[in-house]
Design an enzyme around this catalytic site. Structure first.
Site, PDB file in Angstrom:
ATOM      1  N   GLY A 198      25.967 -25.812  61.526  1.00  0.00           N
ATOM      2  CA  GLY A 198      26.841 -26.665  61.994  1.00  0.00           C
ATOM      3  C   GLY A 198      26.224 -28.043  61.873  1.00  0.00           C
ATOM      4  N   PHE A 239      36.665 -37.644  70.879  1.00  0.00           N
ATOM      5  CA  PHE A 239      36.748 -38.948  70.498  1.00  0.00           C
ATOM      6  C   PHE A 239      35.445 -39.157  69.408  1.00  0.00           C
ATOM      7  CE2 PHE A 239      35.580 -43.364  70.087  1.00  0.00           C
ATOM      8  CZ  PHE A 239      36.832 -44.159  70.497  1.00  0.00           C
ATOM      9  N   TYR A 243      34.798 -32.594  63.214  1.00  0.00           N
ATOM     10  CA  TYR A 243      34.119 -31.430  63.919  1.00  0.00           C
ATOM     11  C   TYR A 243      35.176 -30.618  64.669  1.00  0.00           C
ATOM     12  CZ  TYR A 243      30.456 -29.570  66.810  1.00  0.00           C
ATOM     13  OH  TYR A 243      29.492 -28.817  67.295  1.00  0.00           O
TER      14      TYR A 243
HETATM   15  N1  CAA Z   1      37.516 -42.738  74.647  1.00  0.00           N
HETATM   16  C1  CAA Z   1      37.853 -44.030  74.489  1.00  0.00           C
HETATM   17  N2  CAA Z   1      37.373 -45.154  73.936  1.00  0.00           N
HETATM   18  C2  CAA Z   1      35.807 -44.959  73.514  1.00  0.00           C
HETATM   19  C3  CAA Z   1      35.344 -43.654  73.523  1.00  0.00           C
HETATM   20  C4  CAA Z   1      36.049 -42.807  74.314  1.00  0.00           C
HETATM   21  N3  CAA Z   1      35.416 -41.297  74.451  1.00  0.00           N
HETATM   22  N4  CAA Z   1      34.111 -43.712  73.167  1.00  0.00           N
HETATM   23  C5  CAA Z   1      33.935 -44.909  72.573  1.00  0.00           C
HETATM   24  N5  CAA Z   1      35.090 -45.622  72.728  1.00  0.00           N
HETATM   25  C6  CAA Z   1      35.454 -46.859  72.488  1.00  0.00           C
HETATM   26  C7  CAA Z   1      34.132 -47.844  72.510  1.00  0.00           C
HETATM   27  O1  CAA Z   1      34.126 -48.477  73.939  1.00  0.00           O
HETATM   28  C8  CAA Z   1      34.464 -49.004  71.408  1.00  0.00           C
HETATM   29  O2  CAA Z   1      35.624 -49.837  72.099  1.00  0.00           O
HETATM   30  P1  CAA Z   1      35.526 -51.367  71.456  1.00  0.00           P
HETATM   31  O3  CAA Z   1      35.869 -51.484  70.013  1.00  0.00           O
HETATM   32  O4  CAA Z   1      36.714 -51.917  72.606  1.00  0.00           O
HETATM   33  O5  CAA Z   1      34.320 -51.923  71.948  1.00  0.00           O
HETATM   34  C9  CAA Z   1      35.219 -48.057  70.557  1.00  0.00           C
HETATM   35  O6  CAA Z   1      35.806 -46.777  70.897  1.00  0.00           O
HETATM   36  C10 CAA Z   1      34.197 -47.717  69.353  1.00  0.00           C
HETATM   37  O7  CAA Z   1      35.295 -47.382  68.445  1.00  0.00           O
HETATM   38  P2  CAA Z   1      34.477 -47.390  66.825  1.00  0.00           P
HETATM   39  O8  CAA Z   1      35.570 -47.365  66.126  1.00  0.00           O
HETATM   40  O9  CAA Z   1      33.675 -48.496  66.616  1.00  0.00           O
HETATM   41  O10 CAA Z   1      33.665 -46.038  66.889  1.00  0.00           O
HETATM   42  P3  CAA Z   1      32.496 -45.381  65.746  1.00  0.00           P
HETATM   43  O11 CAA Z   1      33.618 -45.125  64.776  1.00  0.00           O
HETATM   44  O12 CAA Z   1      31.506 -46.432  65.428  1.00  0.00           O
HETATM   45  O13 CAA Z   1      32.110 -44.274  66.404  1.00  0.00           O
HETATM   46  C11 CAA Z   1      31.185 -42.856  68.192  1.00  0.00           C
HETATM   47  C12 CAA Z   1      31.617 -44.012  67.887  1.00  0.00           C
HETATM   48  C13 CAA Z   1      29.953 -42.621  67.344  1.00  0.00           C
HETATM   49  C14 CAA Z   1      32.136 -41.640  67.792  1.00  0.00           C
HETATM   50  C15 CAA Z   1      30.850 -42.863  69.627  1.00  0.00           C
HETATM   51  O14 CAA Z   1      31.777 -42.970  70.306  1.00  0.00           O
HETATM   52  C16 CAA Z   1      30.305 -41.156  69.861  1.00  0.00           C
HETATM   53  O15 CAA Z   1      29.198 -40.987  69.688  1.00  0.00           O
HETATM   54  N6  CAA Z   1      31.112 -40.470  70.568  1.00  0.00           N
HETATM   55  C17 CAA Z   1      30.729 -39.255  70.948  1.00  0.00           C
HETATM   56  C18 CAA Z   1      30.940 -38.313  70.025  1.00  0.00           C
HETATM   57  C19 CAA Z   1      30.470 -36.713  70.468  1.00  0.00           C
HETATM   58  O16 CAA Z   1      30.791 -36.354  71.695  1.00  0.00           O
HETATM   59  N7  CAA Z   1      29.781 -36.104  69.833  1.00  0.00           N
HETATM   60  C20 CAA Z   1      29.225 -34.919  70.079  1.00  0.00           C
HETATM   61  C21 CAA Z   1      28.066 -34.360  69.283  1.00  0.00           C
HETATM   62  S1  CAA Z   1      27.183 -32.962  69.824  1.00  0.00           S
HETATM   63  C22 CAA Z   1      28.172 -31.838  69.308  1.00  0.00           C
HETATM   64  O17 CAA Z   1      29.209 -32.038  68.608  1.00  0.00           O
HETATM   65  C23 CAA Z   1      27.944 -30.386  69.986  1.00  0.00           C
HETATM   66  C24 CAA Z   1      29.199 -29.752  70.614  1.00  0.00           C
HETATM   67  O18 CAA Z   1      29.932 -29.067  69.978  1.00  0.00           O
HETATM   68  C25 CAA Z   1      29.589 -30.260  71.868  1.00  0.00           C
END
Ligand code: CAA
Length: 248
Positions: free
Chosen positions: A92, A150, A155
């Site tokens: 994955g 989010f 995924y």
């Molecule tokens: N809820 C609400 N708002 C959120 C948020 C959330 N959880 N996370 C970010 N935001 C907001 C930010 O504060 C930002 O707000 P502003 O624009 O007002 O500053 C905005 O959303 C960011 O939006 P973008 O469109 O700029 O975001 P992006 O497309 O650049 O992506 C991201 C951001 C990379 C997705 C980042 O939020 C992130 O890394 N999130 C975590 C994702 C995650 O959990 N991945 C797991 C990986 S491990 C895995 O997948 C294994 C498993 O099975 C668990």
């Protein structure tokens, strides 16, 4: 040919995959770790490291996002060891982006590697399992396939789809001694989570009732439970291993 049951773990050299390979080897299985062909050097180094730890684990190259590549990998294992008895679909990737910014390549690569792969690989092992009247298939999904996340429309869709695949296939092979189940891990201490922005990961971990990331071994434990010979009546299930993050 081998007297032990043969287990293939796709993505077997990765964080969770490695722990599953070791767990299955400790369970007395002949284990094969599948790896992405461009990562041959790393896979060979991984195999050597396992040998030094006392685990004799085979490796097999195969691009699981590709149907023919998967078929060749299964044929290669078949000629070296025999038919596969236990399959863990663990390969994955993530390509996290909010949907409004997501490119088709980020959608397609995640769907191909995380969901199409289950079809591509399982398709080539299932006939043999039903003919032998024994098989154990475990699909590694995610808490994020159950609750959504989010930045992970790709995924979450793939992992939710994986459990749909589990349930449908479980029905098809239930009368033939083959069980099919899903394990849905929460956030696990691996390279995949360490690639996340620290503040995002910390905020998520703060909401996990157990209060920490899972270890890969804690996920492997559930996989080994599902693949035990005597675990023959549990099929179509989705085992959540998420520290209480999402209770289902
Ligand atoms: N809820 C609400 N708002 C959120 C948020 C959330 N959880 N996370 C970010 N935001 C907001 C930010 O504060 C930002 O707000 P502003 O624009 O007002 O500053 C905005 O959303 C960011 O939006 P973008 O469109 O700029 O975001 P992006 O497309 O650049 O992506 C991201 C951001 C990379 C997705 C980042 O939020 C992130 O890394 N999130 C975590 C994702 C995650 O959990 N991945 C797991 C990986 S491990 C895995 O997948 C294994 C498993 O099975 C668990």
């Amino acid at each position: 040919m081998n007297e032990k049951k043969i287990a293939l773990v796709t993505g077997g050299t990765g964080g969770i995959g490695s722990a599953i390979c070791i767990g299955l080897a400790e369970q007395g299985r002949k284990v094969v770790a599948g790896y992405f062909p461009p990562e041959k050097d790393a896979a060979e180094a991984w195999q050597k490291a396992r040998q030094e730890e006392g685990y004799d684990i085979e490796i097999a190259a195969g691009d699981v996002s590709d149907y023919e590549g998967s078929q060749e990998m299964i044929a290669d294992i078949g000629s070296r060891l025999g038919g596969i008895d236990i399959l863990v679909n663990c390969a994955g990737i993530t390509r996290d982006k909010t949907l409004r910014k997501m490119e088709p390549e980020q959608w397609n690569s995640v769907l191909r590697t995380n969901l199409d792969s289950a079809f591509n690989v399982t398709r080539h092992v299932v006939d043999d399992m039903t003919q032998k009247n024994f098989g154990r298939i475990v699909n590694i999904a995610s808490v994020n396939g159950q609750k959504g996340q989010f930045g992970q429309t790709n995924y979450s869709a793939a992992k939710a789809g994986l459990h749909g695949f589990t349930k449908a296939l479980a029905l098809e092979v239930a009368a033939k001694g083959v069980t099919v189940n899903t394990v849905s891990p929460g956030y696990v201490k691996t390279e995949m989570t360490s690639a996340m922005p620290t503040e995002v990961l910390d905020a998520i971990v703060n909401q996990v009732p157990v209060g920490r990331l899972a270890s890969p071994e804690e996920i492997a434990y559930s996989v080994c439970f599902l693949t035990e010979d005597k675990n023959a009546y549990m099929t179509g299930a989705n085992l959540p291993v998420n520290g209480g993050m999402y209770m289902s």
